[in-house]
Design an enzyme around this catalytic site. Structure first.
Site, short mmCIF file in Angstrom:
data_model
loop_
_atom_site.label_atom_id
_atom_site.label_comp_id
_atom_site.label_asym_id
_atom_site.label_seq_id
_atom_site.Cartn_x
_atom_site.Cartn_y
_atom_site.Cartn_z
N MET A 76 -9.74 -5.36 -35.11
CA MET A 76 -10.39 -6.90 -34.97
C MET A 76 -12.45 -6.27 -34.56
O MET A 76 -12.72 -7.80 -34.10
CB MET A 76 -10.20 -7.51 -34.21
CG MET A 76 -8.12 -7.58 -35.35
SD MET A 76 -7.37 -9.16 -35.02
CE MET A 76 -7.85 -9.58 -34.00
N HIS B 177 -10.94 0.92 -27.48
CA HIS B 177 -10.58 0.81 -28.29
C HIS B 177 -11.42 2.19 -28.87
O HIS B 177 -10.36 2.86 -29.13
CB HIS B 177 -11.61 -0.29 -29.35
CG HIS B 177 -11.20 -1.38 -29.51
ND1 HIS B 177 -11.86 -2.37 -28.85
CD2 HIS B 177 -10.29 -1.89 -30.43
CE1 HIS B 177 -11.23 -4.01 -28.84
NE2 HIS B 177 -10.49 -3.17 -30.12
N ARG C 42 -11.21 -9.46 -24.85
CA ARG C 42 -10.93 -11.40 -24.10
C ARG C 42 -11.69 -10.49 -22.68
O ARG C 42 -12.59 -11.73 -22.70
CB ARG C 42 -9.70 -11.68 -24.42
CG ARG C 42 -9.38 -11.95 -25.88
CD ARG C 42 -7.68 -12.06 -25.69
NE ARG C 42 -6.48 -12.23 -27.00
CZ ARG C 42 -6.79 -13.10 -28.20
NH1 ARG C 42 -7.17 -14.45 -27.68
NH2 ARG C 42 -6.58 -13.16 -28.71
O1 PAF Z 1 -4.93 -5.18 -32.14
C1 PAF Z 1 -5.45 -5.78 -32.92
O2 PAF Z 1 -6.32 -5.25 -32.76
C2 PAF Z 1 -4.46 -6.24 -34.61
O3 PAF Z 1 -4.22 -6.59 -33.95
C3 PAF Z 1 -4.59 -5.66 -35.45
C4 PAF Z 1 -3.34 -4.76 -35.43
C5 PAF Z 1 -5.80 -5.23 -35.63
C6 PAF Z 1 -4.67 -6.10 -36.21
O4 PAF Z 1 -4.40 -7.21 -37.17
#
Ligand code: PAF
Length: 280
Positions: A30, A37, A189
């Protein structure tokens, strides 16, 4: 890195690569990308010929409009990070591309109540939204390998269940959580935490580690009660701290040698944090 906004061209490009025999790794996100990430993305880049990353702040998984609006967005920065990390394709759709008129809520999948416990209890409907969007994204990207972070352990478990239910051949890979120096799990967050709350939030990992050290030595209920107490004393508001089985997230009352994970959710100010630690 190629950037696509529309479904049809991204599908065409990925199909072209697949037909050429390239393996496709997929990392759905997201955005508001942090080191956590990036370690998931690096894993995909290392193990696949082609890595596709998506950035889509999925409205159907937010249970409050306020939370959705507050969700951090950093398109330019994210794009730069992904290009630098060696991502081949960035899919950056808008809501109409993901949920065109008449799309509905996607297939009905039996999640065996995994979506109604823990996070599901505190965020009703959240996992229905996650399942809906991951299902839609998988339909578009059709990857060989799907990468998800361990930080959202329940999400991982649910997607694993979803893939089994829909008899998908996609291989799901879990990537370990990256932590800040004080143990706090990296999360988009975290940038909303005050510096004081950021320090206090270290108690979550401390209690998860305490659990790992004391599992089999102290009673399960004592470990959980101690952890809740310490989190409270630190000034955070815990929602749960539990030791559960990794496969179905069910609670245990007595320790036996099986695959367990400690899971926690707590508020630090107005920021809701979750974390977990595998206990094997
Ligand atoms: O973990 C996340 O960032 C979200 O829940 C995902 C898997 C991209 C789905 O919107």
């Amino acid at each position: 890195m190629q950037v696509f906004i529309k479904v049809a061209p991204v599908q065409k490009r990925i199909n072209f690569l697949r037909v050429k025999g390239k393996t496709i790794g997929f990392v759905p996100t997201m955005g508001a990308l942090h080191e956590g990430h990036m370690s998931i993305i690096t894993e995909s880049v290392l193990k696949n010929d082609v890595t596709v990353c998506s950035i889509f702040v999925n409205p159907t998984q937010f249970n409050s409009r306020e939370d959705l609006l507050k969700y951090p967005r950093s398109k330019q920065e994210d794009t730069g990070k992904l290009a630098k990390a060696g991502v081949d394709i960035l899919f950056y759709p808008n809501e109409k591309e993901i949920y065109p008129e008449g799309y509905g809520s996607g297939p009905v999948i039996n999640l065996n109540s995994l979506d109604t416990v823990w996070e599901g209890k505190f965020r009703p409907g959240h996992f229905a939204g996650v399942v809906q969007v991951v299902n839609r994204l998988l339909d578009i990207v059709k990857p060989d390998n799907l990468y998800m972070g361990q930080k959202d352990f329940q999400q991982f478990t649910i997607i694993q269940r979803m893939l089994k239910e829909i008899k998908s051949s996609v291989n799901l890979i879990i990537v370990p959580t990256i932590r800040e120096e004080n143990g706090l799990a990296m999360s988009s967050r975290n940038m909303r935490l005050s510096s004081d709350d950021r320090k206090k939030a270290a108690i979550l990992y401390k209690m998860l580690s305490f659990t790992k050290v004391n599992l089999g030595k102290l009673a399960i209920s004592d470990i959980e009660a101690h952890a809740l107490n310490e989190i409270n004393n630190m000034g955070l508001k815990p929602e749960y701290f539990k030791i559960v089985r990794t496969d179905d997230l069910s609670e245990i009352t007595e320790y036996r040698s099986e695959k367990l994970v400690a899971i926690v959710a707590a508020w630090a100010g107005d920021v809701r944090l979750i974390d977990n630690l595998l206990l094997y």
